[in-house]
Design a protein around this motif. Sequence first.
Motif, PDB file in Angstrom:
ATOM      1  N   ILE A   1       0.859  -1.183   0.000  1.00 14.34           N
ATOM      2  CA  ILE A   1       0.000   0.000   0.000  1.00 14.34           C
ATOM      3  C   ILE A   1       0.894   1.232   0.000  1.00 14.34           C
ATOM      4  O   ILE A   1       1.819   1.342   0.809  1.00 14.34           O
ATOM      5  CB  ILE A   1      -0.926   0.045   1.231  1.00 14.34           C
ATOM      6  CG1 ILE A   1      -1.659  -1.299   1.414  1.00 14.34           C
ATOM      7  CG2 ILE A   1      -1.913   1.197   1.111  1.00 14.34           C
ATOM      8  CD1 ILE A   1      -2.596  -1.654   0.305  1.00 14.34           C
TER       9      ILE A   1
ATOM     10  N   SER B   1       2.332   0.308   3.826  1.00 17.16           N
ATOM     11  CA  SER B   1       2.015  -1.014   4.360  1.00 17.16           C
ATOM     12  C   SER B   1       2.501  -2.084   3.392  1.00 17.16           C
ATOM     13  O   SER B   1       2.638  -1.839   2.187  1.00 17.16           O
ATOM     14  CB  SER B   1       0.496  -1.136   4.561  1.00 17.16           C
ATOM     15  OG  SER B   1       0.106  -2.480   4.766  1.00 17.16           O
TER      16      SER B   1
ATOM     17  N   ASP C   1      -3.603   4.191  -1.363  1.00 16.86           N
ATOM     18  CA  ASP C   1      -4.524   4.513  -0.271  1.00 16.86           C
ATOM     19  C   ASP C   1      -5.033   5.933  -0.494  1.00 16.86           C
ATOM     20  O   ASP C   1      -4.479   6.904   0.009  1.00 16.86           O
ATOM     21  CB  ASP C   1      -3.776   4.409   1.062  1.00 16.86           C
ATOM     22  CG  ASP C   1      -4.563   4.945   2.246  1.00 16.86           C
ATOM     23  OD1 ASP C   1      -5.807   4.953   2.176  1.00 16.86           O
ATOM     24  OD2 ASP C   1      -3.926   5.384   3.233  1.00 16.86           O
TER      25      ASP C   1
ATOM     26  N   CYS D   1      -4.649   4.297   5.880  1.00 15.03           N
ATOM     27  CA  CYS D   1      -3.822   3.139   6.227  1.00 15.03           C
ATOM     28  C   CYS D   1      -2.746   3.550   7.230  1.00 15.03           C
ATOM     29  O   CYS D   1      -2.069   4.562   7.050  1.00 15.03           O
ATOM     30  CB  CYS D   1      -3.176   2.569   4.956  1.00 15.03           C
ATOM     31  SG  CYS D   1      -2.163   1.106   5.259  1.00 15.03           S
ATOM     32  N   LYS D   2      -2.579   2.759   8.282  1.00 12.12           N
ATOM     33  CA  LYS D   2      -1.557   3.046   9.288  1.00 12.12           C
ATOM     34  C   LYS D   2      -0.215   2.497   8.832  1.00 12.12           C
ATOM     35  O   LYS D   2      -0.134   1.389   8.309  1.00 12.12           O
ATOM     36  CB  LYS D   2      -1.949   2.423  10.629  1.00 12.12           C
ATOM     37  CG  LYS D   2      -3.179   3.062  11.257  1.00 12.12           C
ATOM     38  CD  LYS D   2      -3.464   2.470  12.624  1.00 12.12           C
ATOM     39  CE  LYS D   2      -4.669   3.146  13.264  1.00 12.12           C
ATOM     40  NZ  LYS D   2      -4.986   2.559  14.596  1.00 12.12           N
TER      41      LYS D   2
ATOM     42  N   PHE E   1      -4.578  -4.170   5.127  1.00 11.46           N
ATOM     43  CA  PHE E   1      -5.375  -2.949   5.038  1.00 11.46           C
ATOM     44  C   PHE E   1      -6.651  -3.265   4.289  1.00 11.46           C
ATOM     45  O   PHE E   1      -6.628  -3.687   3.124  1.00 11.46           O
ATOM     46  CB  PHE E   1      -4.590  -1.847   4.315  1.00 11.46           C
ATOM     47  CG  PHE E   1      -5.383  -0.583   4.122  1.00 11.46           C
ATOM     48  CD1 PHE E   1      -5.927   0.094   5.206  1.00 11.46           C
ATOM     49  CD2 PHE E   1      -5.599  -0.072   2.845  1.00 11.46           C
ATOM     50  CE1 PHE E   1      -6.657   1.260   5.032  1.00 11.46           C
ATOM     51  CE2 PHE E   1      -6.328   1.092   2.658  1.00 11.46           C
ATOM     52  CZ  PHE E   1      -6.857   1.756   3.755  1.00 11.46           C
TER      53      PHE E   1
ATOM     54  N   LYS F   1      -8.877   1.227  -1.346  1.00  9.03           N
ATOM     55  CA  LYS F   1      -7.583   1.217  -2.030  1.00  9.03           C
ATOM     56  C   LYS F   1      -7.825   0.982  -3.516  1.00  9.03           C
ATOM     57  O   LYS F   1      -8.782   0.320  -3.906  1.00  9.03           O
ATOM     58  CB  LYS F   1      -6.677   0.129  -1.452  1.00  9.03           C
ATOM     59  CG  LYS F   1      -7.264  -1.280  -1.498  1.00  9.03           C
ATOM     60  CD  LYS F   1      -6.417  -2.273  -0.724  1.00  9.03           C
ATOM     61  CE  LYS F   1      -7.048  -3.676  -0.764  1.00  9.03           C
ATOM     62  NZ  LYS F   1      -6.298  -4.650   0.040  1.00  9.03           N
TER      63      LYS F   1
END
Length: 412
Positions: A114, A136, A152, A157-158, A164, A168
Amino acid sequence: MSFFSKILLQPEVEEYLGTMFRNKELISALGTLEAERKYESLLNCLTHPPAFTTVRVNTHLASVKQVKNLLFEEIHKQFKDLSVPVLQHPELQDILLIPVIGPRDLRKQSSEVIVGAQCGNSVLRGAHVFVPGIISASKFMKAGDVVSVYSDIEGKCKRGAKVFLGTKVFIGNGISELSRSEIFSSSGSLKGIGVRMTDPVYLSPSLDNVLSSYLFLQNLPSAVVSHVLNPQPGERILDMCAAPGGKTTHLATLMHDQGEVISMDKTANKVKKIKQNAALLQLNCVKAFCCDGTKALAIGKKEDGQEGPPFSAESFDRILLDVPCSGMGQRPNMAYFWTLKEVMSYQPLQRKLFSTAVKLLKPGGTLVYSTCTITLSENEEQVAWALETFPCLQLQSQVGIVCLLHATHRKY
């Protein structure tokens, strides 16, 4: 049918654009259904890259024919089995066009990477994924794995997530240059390519460090602007908001490096980039200065021998005013999260710059005002305001996305 969904906007911005593009004049001219179709088409087009990759030939160092042949060889190396032509623009003789292939229907891989929205936009224009753009990666991803890359677009997204499930957009497949642990567990800040794109949804050539003294990667509307200004050898030209120097160096090239192109930006690092680009293209008539364009007009008499800004009134034969703007015309852009207040905030600054530019222009000179946005408030409304505010200006025929203004005489 559009491959991607229409651009994601804040509700208030979408309402503003909808009202603007469904105005009474447009509906009267086209009809309600056609006006609506054009508006929806615009929102869809913004998420897709242009149909061509555009490069400008540095005709100061080589002929268009020579560079076209060299570029064709380079593209053949990159695309191998694909036959991709290099086309010369029919009107702008120093512009070469490379057709973008896509969108392509590709098989998605189980291993995912990601990336941020800006990184995703760059991939759609032919770039690889650089490590800082990776947010990610799948849990067991190793160097050498074939991975699917997703953008993303909502920014939810972290960093370092192993999975995730949010919104997307698939933008292609590539080969990971690093493992997940190397990307997210490194003590230092990694740089370089993280995923080498082998099958992007839109296939464009990678032109990083390719014929760098002979080519300048530049969007077509940006190249049109310099041609409309039409600088002549020996003239004194001002590019008021110039970084990173694409238009500045184009102006210098069109003048055959004869005359003077004054280039300004208020950020020192950006001025450094302008100088670097001018040196790379071997252009000597460019002089770059760190200066806020709104403060470029000298109050009173200038000191003898002062070369840079501020400048005396009526100092320039032609002025390019490519103003800071909301940037809503840049492609591709799948999501635009600015508020309506932010979108509308540029008009006062643009008018300050416009006012300064008019005073710096010689009688009989030419001023081109341009933006990379689609709002009426930053384009048509600004031109209408300028014509009402400065009777010395006359509107000339418009070409492409720019507005050409001509100063006949002074009335302040």
